[in-house]
Design an enzyme around this catalytic site. Structure first.
Site, PDB file in Angstrom:
ATOM      1  N   GLN A  44       1.215   3.620   2.178  1.00  0.00           N
ATOM      2  CA  GLN A  44       2.115   3.574   1.024  1.00  0.00           C
ATOM      3  C   GLN A  44       2.302   2.105   0.646  1.00  0.00           C
ATOM      4  OE1 GLN A  44       3.637   6.997  -0.016  1.00  0.00           O
ATOM      5  NE2 GLN A  44       1.667   7.176   1.028  1.00  0.00           N
ATOM      6  N   GLY A  78      11.755  10.991  -3.190  1.00  0.00           N
ATOM      7  CA  GLY A  78      10.378  10.836  -2.749  1.00  0.00           C
ATOM      8  C   GLY A  78       9.640   9.704  -3.446  1.00  0.00           C
ATOM      9  N   HIS A  79       8.420   9.461  -2.968  1.00  0.00           N
ATOM     10  CA  HIS A  79       7.647   8.343  -3.513  1.00  0.00           C
ATOM     11  C   HIS A  79       7.243   8.580  -4.971  1.00  0.00           C
ATOM     12  CE1 HIS A  79       3.809  10.280  -1.555  1.00  0.00           C
ATOM     13  NE2 HIS A  79       4.394  11.077  -2.411  1.00  0.00           N
ATOM     14  N   ASN A  80       7.270   7.472  -5.724  1.00  0.00           N
ATOM     15  CA  ASN A  80       6.880   7.448  -7.138  1.00  0.00           C
ATOM     16  C   ASN A  80       7.807   8.254  -8.050  1.00  0.00           C
ATOM     17  OD1 ASN A  80       4.074   7.131  -5.537  1.00  0.00           O
ATOM     18  ND2 ASN A  80       4.016   5.977  -7.448  1.00  0.00           N
TER      19      ASN A  80
END
Length: 346
Positions: free
Chosen positions: A194, A235-237
């Site tokens: 990541q 969460g990511h993004n």
């Protein structure tokens, strides 16, 4: 601390009725004493207005005549926040940079900042003016923290992140931990690095033990003025718009886009890769399955139009036991009719 009601009214730009008096705190109508200021926001508490011992009541003009002393407001809830801010005791007992804090030689910490013992500021990090880092705070390398921020004990802001001005991170908040990304292989789950970042814009607040994941690529973003409660997973993004309210135990899956002014009530579940339009509101414990149109009101799991959901739950569900009895009775009657018809055919 205490102050004259007249001074408080002048400070807030409000009018007051009744005699001037000393005000030393804020409390509810039920528990306030003669030196306290109380408040009436919700008319359902009117009965308490008649028996309160509060020295003064913050209320709208229509109720001011019902008490001997009132601080008159056109927006009681907003002015209550302003009053409480006057009497609130700030956390922390230190100023300046404590000798037991670790500040990397390549970091830049504004002279007006406060850094408590056992805080860590990594190489290349920048800490803005009047920002406070409490004990146990970790600020990673190359991370930029703006001015007048408060990072309460044990917050983690990993390396390479950007935090704007006047941001509040409550105890235990974690920004920039790795997003949840794995490739399934014959040898097991392979971690996907990541390598993105997190951007927190001005005037955001992040609650205790909330986690905002680093983007796999690009950026996880929380935009200006949004308030995130405790125990929330971002969460990511994910991209969260301006002035949103994200309530406790909500989970937001990766790459979801949330518009401006959205409200996600407690324990809302949002999957990956959906869009929630501006001004949408989602009721507690709802499960979103697909995109949500701007201005929608959603409830239930899976979430549907809130009016339909509450009609089904509030009107239909209580009738299910009686409906079940009626169906069972009809089944027996039908079985008897069929049996009687078969006997007559013979």
């Amino acid at each position: 601390m205490s102050m004259k009601l007249s001074a408080l009214a002048e400070k807030l730009g409000l009018e007051y009725t009744g005699a001037d008096r000393e005000i030393s705190g804020v409390n509810t109508l039920e528990k306030a004493g003669p030196d306290d200021l109380s408040f009436l926001v919700n008319p359902k508490y009117l009965p308490q207005l008649e028996i309160t011992k509060a020295g003064c009541v913050l209320t709208s003009g229509s109720y001011a005549e019902k008490v001997p002393c009132a601080l008159v407001s056109a927006n009681v809830y907003m002015d209550l926040a302003r009053v409480v801010d006057v009497f609130a005791r700030p956390q922390g007992c230190l100023t300046g940079i404590h000798e037991l804090a670790f500040i990397h030689p390549d970091a830049q910490v504004d002279p007006s900042a406060t850094v408590h013992p056992f805080a860590f500021v990594g190489a290349g990090a920048v800490i803005g003016a009047e920002t406070v880092l409490f004990a146990g705070v970790y600020v990673g390398e190359e991370t930029v923290i703006g001015s007048k921020c408060i990072l309460y004990p044990n917050c983690v802001v990993m390396g390479g992140l950007t935090v704007g001005d006047r941001v509040i991170l409550q105890p235990g908040a974690v920004l920039g931990g790795d997003g949840y990304g794995y490739a399934q292989t014959p040898l097991g789950h392979m971690k996907i690095p990541q390598i993105g970042t997190v951007s927190i814009e001005d005037d955001v607040e992040v609650g205790s033990n909330t986690a905002i994941d680093r983007a796999a690529l690009d950026v996880t973003r929380v935009r200006r003025g949004t308030k995130i409660d405790n125990l929330v997973q971002v969460g990511h993004n994910v991209d969260i718009g301006e002035n949103c309210l994200i309530i406790g135990q909500t989970g937001i899956g990766g790459s979801t886009v949330i518009g401006n002014g959205v409200v996600l009530a407690g324990q809302t579940g949002v999957p990956d890769n959906v869009k929630i339009g501006d001004g949408a509101m989602v009721a507690a414990q709802s499960g979103i399955l697909s995109d949500v149109e701007p201005g929608s009101r959603m409830a239930g799991s899976p979430a549907i139009n809130a009016k339909d959901y509450f009609r089904a739950v509030g009107v239909c569900t209580p009738k299910l036991p009686e409906l079940f009895k009626r169906v069972k009775k009809l089944e027996k009657e039908l079985a008897a009719l069929l049996a009687a018809g078969g006997a007559s055919d013979e």
